[in-house]
Design an enzyme around this catalytic site. Sequence first.
Site, PDB file in Angstrom:
ATOM      1  N   SER A   1       0.840  -1.184   0.000  1.00 14.28           N
ATOM      2  CA  SER A   1       0.000   0.000   0.000  1.00 14.28           C
ATOM      3  C   SER A   1       0.878   1.239   0.000  1.00 14.28           C
ATOM      4  O   SER A   1       2.015   1.196   0.485  1.00 14.28           O
ATOM      5  CB  SER A   1      -0.888   0.015   1.245  1.00 14.28           C
TER       6      SER A   1
ATOM      7  N   TYR B   1      -2.017  -0.967  10.278  1.00 18.35           N
ATOM      8  CA  TYR B   1      -2.066  -1.205   8.825  1.00 18.35           C
ATOM      9  C   TYR B   1      -0.804  -0.668   8.157  1.00 18.35           C
ATOM     10  O   TYR B   1      -0.167  -1.364   7.355  1.00 18.35           O
ATOM     11  CB  TYR B   1      -3.316  -0.546   8.233  1.00 18.35           C
TER      12      TYR B   1
ATOM     13  N   LYS C   1       2.104  -2.937   6.207  1.00 20.61           N
ATOM     14  CA  LYS C   1       2.459  -2.733   4.801  1.00 20.61           C
ATOM     15  C   LYS C   1       3.935  -2.371   4.656  1.00 20.61           C
ATOM     16  O   LYS C   1       4.586  -2.737   3.683  1.00 20.61           O
ATOM     17  CB  LYS C   1       1.558  -1.674   4.161  1.00 20.61           C
TER      18      LYS C   1
END
Length: 133
Positions: A20, A33, A37
């Site tokens: 991401s 998150y 990533k």
Amino acid sequence: MIADDMKTRGKGGAIVNVSSVLANTASSSCGVYCASKGAVDQLTRSMAVEFGPYNIRVNSVNPTVVRTRMAEMEGLLDKDSEIAQDLIKRTPLKRFADPEDVVNPILFLLSDKAAMITGITLPVDGGIAVSFN
């Protein structure tokens, strides 16, 4: 791990991880998150070094918001969302990614046309990573 199986077969190949744009930036309420990533990107680089001698290329694509059910459930595709409006405003291409915008770079990285590319993280982000707007 698939890379170990590819190594055993001895025919080389390519792996593309999906990360991401948040791997390289921070966003409130997305700490875990973003960290996960970032870990995917480091794993990509490590795997490229480890499996390169076996002619196995490992890369990553790092998309922005993609028009998927997950993005819709998170409210990111809602036209009235301040977060969505801000992201679109800061993105030079002025839109979120469609699934094929992510699939096509993956297909390229898996193809022989990318035979000399390994260990990269490819932003698929409409330019948001380079924009200060």
